[in-house]
Design a protein around this motif. Structure first.
Motif, short mmCIF file in Angstrom:
data_model
loop_
_atom_site.label_atom_id
_atom_site.label_comp_id
_atom_site.label_asym_id
_atom_site.label_seq_id
_atom_site.Cartn_x
_atom_site.Cartn_y
_atom_site.Cartn_z
N LEU A 102 0.92 -1.41 -0.51
CA LEU A 102 -0.20 -0.02 0.11
C LEU A 102 0.83 1.88 0.31
N GLU A 103 2.33 1.20 0.77
CA GLU A 103 2.93 2.14 0.18
C GLU A 103 3.44 2.92 -0.89
N ARG A 104 4.06 1.70 -1.03
CA ARG A 104 4.60 1.32 -2.65
C ARG A 104 3.66 2.02 -3.70
N MET A 105 2.05 2.00 -3.19
CA MET A 105 1.71 2.23 -4.58
C MET A 105 0.80 3.34 -4.21
N PHE A 106 0.99 3.96 -2.59
CA PHE A 106 0.36 5.71 -2.08
C PHE A 106 1.39 6.72 -2.63
N ARG A 107 2.22 6.09 -2.54
CA ARG A 107 3.36 7.23 -2.08
C ARG A 107 3.92 8.50 -3.34
N PRO A 108 3.67 7.67 -4.24
CA PRO A 108 4.36 8.27 -5.43
C PRO A 108 2.64 9.51 -5.31
N LYS A 109 1.59 9.32 -5.37
CA LYS A 109 0.53 9.95 -5.10
C LYS A 109 0.63 11.19 -4.16
N GLU A 112 2.86 13.75 -5.49
CA GLU A 112 2.07 14.50 -6.69
C GLU A 112 1.60 15.89 -6.08
N LYS A 113 0.68 15.51 -4.98
CA LYS A 113 0.21 16.16 -4.44
C LYS A 113 0.50 17.40 -3.24
N LYS A 114 2.06 16.90 -3.11
CA LYS A 114 2.95 17.02 -2.05
C LYS A 114 2.20 17.08 -0.55
N LEU A 115 2.03 15.80 -0.43
CA LEU A 115 1.02 15.03 0.61
C LEU A 115 2.30 14.69 1.52
N ALA A 116 1.78 14.65 2.73
CA ALA A 116 2.49 14.09 3.82
C ALA A 116 2.17 12.71 3.77
N LEU A 117 2.06 11.26 3.50
CA LEU A 117 1.57 10.20 3.65
C LEU A 117 2.26 9.66 5.10
N GLN A 118 1.97 9.00 6.24
CA GLN A 118 2.55 8.61 7.27
C GLN A 118 2.05 6.84 7.52
N PHE A 119 2.43 6.21 7.38
CA PHE A 119 2.41 5.14 7.99
C PHE A 119 2.54 4.18 9.77
#
Length: 181
Positions: A102-109, A112-119
């Motif tokens: 999930l992290e690999r799939m959604f990190r690029p997305k 792109e929006k300059k969002l911090a994605l934290q798992f």
């Protein structure tokens, strides 16, 4: 009374028809979006000036192929639900692998929006008896919506917490997605 029932049934059928039409209109828009990207980038792929540009176009095409496939699978699943034929195929799912995917799939997305994605608790190191495809489908939908509706510069957090039910002590996992979208 029979006339009232017929009128009510007619109104219900008209509402169902209206909802079906709205659904089809929405789905046609949702399907056209990735399909346009696939067609568009496929046609310019041959004219790419560098290998980096070519790889970027291929990445966009692949990403949109996956989106299109997911949309079609969602439509098929909806049909199966309505027909009462949706089946779950449970197996032992290694949660750590699922979370990393999930992290690999959604990190690029997210980037792109300059969002911090934290798992949080990315490394649960446990197995879950579940239908892996359905679990991924739910998580994909939730994370896609979080990314879609979170404004640029926002934060999305995926938390996983293990626990037990109060009534019978069964083990449970709680997936939480926090966003400001």
């Amino acid at each position: 009374k029979m006339e009232e029932e017929l009128i009510a049934a007619k109104e219900k059928a008209e509402e169902a028809n209206r909802l079906k039409s709205a659904f089809i209109a929405n789905m046609s828009h949702e399907i056209r979006t990735p399909l346009n990207a696939i067609v568009g980038f496929s046609s310019v792929l041959d004219s790419a000036k560098s290998e980096k540009e070519r790889k970027e176009y291929l990445h966009i095409i692949e990403h949109n192929n996956q989106l299109l496939l997911q949309l079609i699978n969602d439509i098929i699943d909806l049909s199966k639900i309505e027909a009462g034929t949706l089946e779950f195929v449970n197996s032992n799912v290694y949660l750590d692998d699922l979370m990393q995917e999930l992290e690999r799939m959604f990190r690029p997305k997210a980037e792109e929006k300059k969002l911090a994605l934290q798992f949080d608790d990315l490394h649960m190191e446990c197995y879950v008896n579940a239908d892996r495809n359905r679990l991924m489908q739910v998580m994909n939908n939730l994370l896609s919506n979080a990314i879609k509706f979170t404004p640029n510069g926002g934060t999305i957090v995926l938390e996983v917490e293990a626990g037990r039910t109060e009534e019978n002590g069964k083990a449970v996992l709680c997936f939480t997605i926090l966003d400001n979208g």
